[in-house]
Design an enzyme around this catalytic site. Structure first.
Site, PDB file in Angstrom:
ATOM      1  CB  THR A  49      -0.799  -0.011   1.140  1.00 52.30           C
ATOM      2  OG1 THR A  49      -0.146   0.305   2.488  1.00 52.30           O
ATOM      3  CG2 THR A  49      -1.588  -1.246   1.506  1.00 52.30           C
ATOM      4  CB  CYS A  50       0.062   4.987  -0.320  1.00 53.61           C
ATOM      5  SG  CYS A  50      -1.104   4.986   1.159  1.00 53.61           S
ATOM      6  CG  ASN A  51       0.708   4.894   4.831  1.00 57.82           C
ATOM      7  OD1 ASN A  51       1.297   5.792   4.365  1.00 57.82           O
ATOM      8  ND2 ASN A  51      -0.750   5.196   5.245  1.00 57.82           N
ATOM      9  CG  HIS A 101       3.462  -6.814  11.987  1.00 57.55           C
ATOM     10  ND1 HIS A 101       3.630  -5.570  12.344  1.00 57.55           N
ATOM     11  CD2 HIS A 101       3.392  -6.983  10.732  1.00 57.55           C
ATOM     12  CE1 HIS A 101       3.637  -4.708  11.200  1.00 57.55           C
ATOM     13  NE2 HIS A 101       3.588  -5.535  10.195  1.00 57.55           N
ATOM     14  N   PRO A 117     -10.155   2.250   8.782  1.00 57.32           N
ATOM     15  CG  PRO A 117     -12.122   2.960   7.770  1.00 57.32           C
ATOM     16  CD  PRO A 117     -11.093   3.384   8.378  1.00 57.32           C
ATOM     17  N   GLY A 193      -8.337  18.321  -4.324  1.00 57.84           N
ATOM     18  CA  GLY A 193      -7.094  17.546  -4.017  1.00 57.84           C
ATOM     19  C   GLY A 193      -7.579  16.471  -3.017  1.00 57.84           C
ATOM     20  CB  THR A 195      -8.414  17.294   2.154  1.00 59.55           C
ATOM     21  OG1 THR A 195      -7.352  17.026   2.611  1.00 59.55           O
ATOM     22  CG2 THR A 195      -9.214  17.658   3.199  1.00 59.55           C
TER      23      THR A 195
END
Length: 420
Positions: A49-51, A101, A117, A193, A195
């Site tokens: 994922t992006c993170n 984890h 979520p 954007g 947000t």
């Protein structure tokens, strides 16, 4: 065999590193197959994922640490990186910590936004993809099942996800206290954007069907509007549309305010003083502070929302303590299941060995009977040979235990064979 997790996430690596080790959809199958071909890897799944980019694997080998190092080498090599440049950002977990984890990730306890979520859906996608690529075996299949059960209980039985902790969600949640029926309001979103996109998704989920998206780049507004079934306009058209809006959410990068007191006052006159709810998420502000002086306007800034978010984060942190306890129990449940496999495997091996002895003796007895030997004598000899072969290994164990005064082992053998 052991379970390991290896990878990078938003806590261990900057975005520049996370971008370089991410797996796009076009290379995901190739990556799974390549990973499964590595020495000692028996099962695997990749979450990207992006993170975070994380490898879940079941490995075996005389030197399991060497296999873990090989996994790190594979990750660096697959993305054309040197291990030295990647190694400082890698985290590694094995066994209990690896299982814990994975459950924490799926439950949102390891996310940048506590309790978010979306990660559960991403873990489910990871499982689905690995299933399609046929890189899951008995252990990881069961671990994913336990993980989803744990995440569901955390979501259901705690308040980890009930209170909004993103600016966009907090703005929408605040509007809930003002509008009783979202389906009857018109929302004007200024900007296009991340947000604003997130706010649009939350509003649509709440039942808002009439949205107007204004942006300096109309094409970008049109892209988001198409996705949300909304109307796209340019910023210079705001005076013509503002009066239609019951709710305004603004988040642009403009250096000066976009909505001034005069424009809002004119819109209120056209609305015949019907109130407007306005949320200014931008820094610097998109809406002049003097707008708050007008009657029938409820204006909130990002600072107002931040207080709500901090209160909700505190609530989530309290829920996280309860969630950690739940996950601990699910980890033990999975470990109990895995320990039960040892007994199953031992039983299967035990039966297989004795069935082979039986078949060999039966084959020999059948040959003797076919040659005309006395059936009683053949059956008696077969019974004696089987008894001796079945008792040979236990007898040796008992003699060694007696010689070493290992009375605990003798007691266990008596229990195994039901000797009173």
């Amino acid at each position: 065999m052991i379970i390991v997790v290896l990878g990078v996430n938003h806590q261990t690596a900057p975005v520049e590193i996370r971008e370089r080790v991410a797996f796009g959809p076009d290379i995901l199958q190739q990556a799974h197959q390549s990973l499964l071909e590595q020495r000692g890897v028996r099962e695997c799944a990749i979450l990207s994922t992006c993170n975070r980019t994380e490898i879940y694997a079941v490995i075996e080998g005389s030197a399991e640490s060497d296999v873990e190092t090989a996994l790190a080498n594979w990750l660096a090599s697959f993305h054309s990186l040197g291990l030295d440049s990647l190694s400082p950002y890698l985290f590694r977990y094995r066994e209990d910590e690896a299982i814990k984890h994975m459950m924490r990730v799926a439950s949102g306890l390891d996310s940048m936004v506590l309790g978010e979520p979306q990660i559960l859906g991403q873990v489910k996608d990871c499982w689905q993809q690995a299933s399609e690529f046929k890189t899951l075996g008995r252990w990881l299949k069961q671990l994913f099942r336990h993980t989803f059960t744990a995440a569901k209980q955390v979501r259901t039985d705690t308040d980890i996800g009930t209170n909004p902790v993103s600016v966009a969600f907090a703005a929408v949640d605040m509007a809930r206290h003002i509008f009783s029926d979202f389906s009857q309001i018109t929302v004007l979103l200024i900007g296009a954007g991340e947000t604003i996109e997130l706010a649009a998704k939350h509003l649509k989920a709440k039942g808002v069907s009439k949205m107007i998206i204004a942006n300096r780049t109309v094409k970008r507004a049109e892209t988001l509007a198409k996705e949300m079934s909304a109307e796209a306009i340019a910023l210079d058209a705001l005076p013509d549309y503002l009066a239609k809006a019951d709710m305004v959410v603004s988040s642009t990068a403009a250096p000066l305010p976009i909505l001034g007191k005069g424009m809002v006052e004119q819109a209120l006159k056209q609305r015949r003083r019907q109130p407007m709810f306005m949320v200014d998420i931008a820094v610097p502000r998109d809406i002049e502070s003097q707008v708050n002086e007008l009657e029938d306007v409820y204006l909130y800034t990002v600072d107002d929302l931040r207080e709500v978010i901090q209160d909700n984060l505190s609530s989530r942190r309290q829920a996280a303590v309860q969630a950690e306890e739940m996950i601990g129990l699910h980890v033990q449940t999975f470990l109990s299941w895995r320990r039960s496999l040892d007994a199953v495997d031992t039983i299967c091996a035990y039966r297989q060995e004795h069935e082979q002895l039986r078949d060999a003796e039966l084959k020999q007895a059948m040959a003797l009977l076919a040659a005309g030997a006395d059936p009683v004598k053949v059956l008696s000899q077969m019974a004696n040979r089987l008894t001796n072969k079945f008792l040979h290994q236990p007898t040796l164990c008992l003699r060694d235990a007696a010689a070493q005064q290992d009375y605990e082992l003798i007691s266990q053998l008596r229990n195994i064979y039901g000797i009173q």
